[in-house]
Design a protein around this motif. Sequence first.
Motif, PDB file in Angstrom:
ATOM      1  N   ASN A 168       0.841  -1.160  -0.037  1.00 47.28           N
ATOM      2  CA  ASN A 168      -0.011  -0.093  -0.155  1.00 47.28           C
ATOM      3  C   ASN A 168       0.856   1.334  -0.096  1.00 47.28           C
ATOM      4  N   GLN A 171       1.637   3.154   3.238  1.00 44.83           N
ATOM      5  CA  GLN A 171       2.690   2.048   3.991  1.00 44.83           C
ATOM      6  C   GLN A 171       4.185   2.423   3.633  1.00 44.83           C
ATOM      7  N   GLU A 205      -6.748   8.063  -1.097  1.00 42.61           N
ATOM      8  CA  GLU A 205      -5.207   7.419  -1.100  1.00 42.61           C
ATOM      9  C   GLU A 205      -4.295   8.513  -0.670  1.00 42.61           C
TER      10      GLU A 205
END
Lengths: 465, 322
Positions: A168, A171, A205
Amino acid sequence: MAFENLSDRLQMAMRRVTGKGRLNEKDIDEMMREVRLSLLEADVHFRVVKQFTKGVKEKAKGEKILKGLNPGQQVVKIVRDELEKIMGEKAVPLNVKDQGLSIIMLVGLQGAGKTTTVGKLAKFLQDKQNKNPMLVALDVYRPAAIDQLKTIGQELDMPVFEKGTDVNPVQTAKEALGFAKDHNHDVLIIDTAGRLQIDEKMMQELIDIEAAVNPDEILLTIDAMTGQDAVTTAKGFHDQLPISGAILTKLDGDTRGGAALSLRQVTQVPIKLMGLGEKLDQLEIFHPERMASRILGMGDVLTLVDKVTENIDETDMMSMMEKMMSGNFNYNDYIKQLKMIKRMGSLGGILKLIPGVGKALKNQDIDEKQLVYVEAMISSMTKEERKQPRLIEKSSSRRRRIAKGSGRKVSDVNRLIQTMQQQSKMMKQMKNMDPSKINPNNPLGSMPKQKAKKGKGKGKGRFRF
Amino acid sequence: MGFFKNLFSSKAKKEKARKYKIGMDKTREGVLSNLKDVIESSQTIDDELFDDIEEIFIMADMGVDTVVKFVDHLKATVSDQKIQTAEDFKELIIDEMFKLYVQDEIVTSNLDIEDDRLNVVLFVGVNGVGKTTTIAKVAHEYINKGKNVLMVAGDTFRAGAIEQLETWAHRVGSDFFSKPAKSDPSSVMFDALNYAKDNNIDLVLCDTAGRLQNKKNLMNELEKIHRVIGREVSNAPHETLLVIDATTGQNGLSQAKIFNEVTTLSGIVLTKLDGTAKGGIALAIKEELGIPIKYVGLGEGLDDLEHFDLEEYMYGLFSGLF
């Protein structure tokens, strides 16, 4: 398109009122229509145009026509001043800390040029601000986007932090932050995937990445060729993220770049940088005041002057000027001149910056090779010949020898000689010029006009500095 | 009159047009649907209304010249035909739009691809418009039609471009040809076409590096690529498609003009129409240069490339009007 720039348009519209002392309402209305169309053709958003012309109209009303200007020029001046006001007074620097880690994140639509710009920005900060950047690849969607950034990283010899496409991006961003701190990097430049501003999931995001790393700069990367939709895009990103600045890419194209104006007007964020080519060193500080001229299609004299001054050694320059003035201009000087031009970069790029030439050159090939040919011919001359141009002028066998030696035709050599003669003539004229007309602070100021004329000719090596 | 309404009376057509409409409905502030408000809220058909209409068309990047001409024509027609009601006026706009763009021609968006022949399609365009992704989508379409497709990595310049195309080739199950980065793209084409001849390929899709149309050297390079393809396969490339990003403004015209001079374009691919941009510049290109739009990109999925249907596109543009 019938008219290349606003100036032409207004000149046409205003032919009949030339000589008037003051503009009346009807004249202004007519001119505002031209202003409006010109801006629309430059891709400025129509609502911005509307607001803008309204402002200009107020300004223009009752304005006295300045001495030395015709009404068309007068309006161009008002328009230009107003445009400059919207674009912002001066360049806004990047928000990069002197100490500690600065984090810069690039966002934008697909294909705007984010990944390339990340590389350019890294090089820019390394070269100009002595930084030690690390790049972060967060585009896990577009095939090979990470490879692209890694290749750029290799080219720049800079580390690229990436975790492949299965991790991700939020991350990865967090880990990158820790890694950069541990490895003494002072700038972290984050590449994100291109996305539509209406794609909620993808926008979320970005919001998450932003929350995770808390960037110092979030730069919206936007294609200079964007049309009316620039406003929607800019607004969409700006509403969802704290955009701190913009980068205008692909400005080396022939677009007028009106999107810049819309972007600025709608979001108020400053445009900080501009991309001017595919190479990694082709990123420059954005000068808002100069963009006004470009949008109006009026060339960019200031950038030219900058380029010239940046790339030319002043002492070289002065001795060249002296030489020119003395009237003893020879082939040795000529070749020096060519090398100066070369240092300034692509000839076509430079010429385009000159008002009027952009248009004149549209249908002309600018053959960069001409410079190489001229160099070859001069290299094939003897030392004596280089010092004394007359030797070649008088002897056809010398000309033939030079042609053979350089692999050119005798006609090419003849053309070079002609150019040389014209140069000398111009020099003599310059010598007799009224020195008070030359701006002492900027001896180059008087140059563009001459150059503009020359740019249309065949011999490309004729420009003098 | 009433051309538009008749056109979309059939249910099947409406259904087909739905995708365009969805693609184009995503905009927050409906652009052409503003037309409806503007027309209906205006008491009379006056200059102010014409100005508003002009702006709405310009909003769709339809090309300033085209729009100005079109609105002037509308003005004249309104006074000729003494049109007074909003309803009639809307009809007139749409009828005239169709006349302008659809005319009587039979619009085919099919590519010139034949059986029993080595077909070559060349993709060109400025940087970042979506050439590589478009190639993947076209490959996908023809692989589904049972063709042997070869994707050629002609972008040897941009970092990661070869890998990008290769990834797509694996995904769609296409054959793939590349040479090392920085190779001369013409030599890539030369070798790829020989590979295609030896390997029973039906369709070669050639990627090229993005290039701005004012870069003389790069355009020369493209001309050479084009020439080499023509030398290796007779009458090739059978299609040269200019890929244009729907967000592109007036510069799209310059792109089409110059690329057309260098490579003789057979069509336009309008990408990223799933965003908020209307891609009206493609209409301006069609109007000014007569180059048809062949495909539109409506999303990132492999199936999100549609053969362009002018009527459907116009429907998407004008659906808010009624």
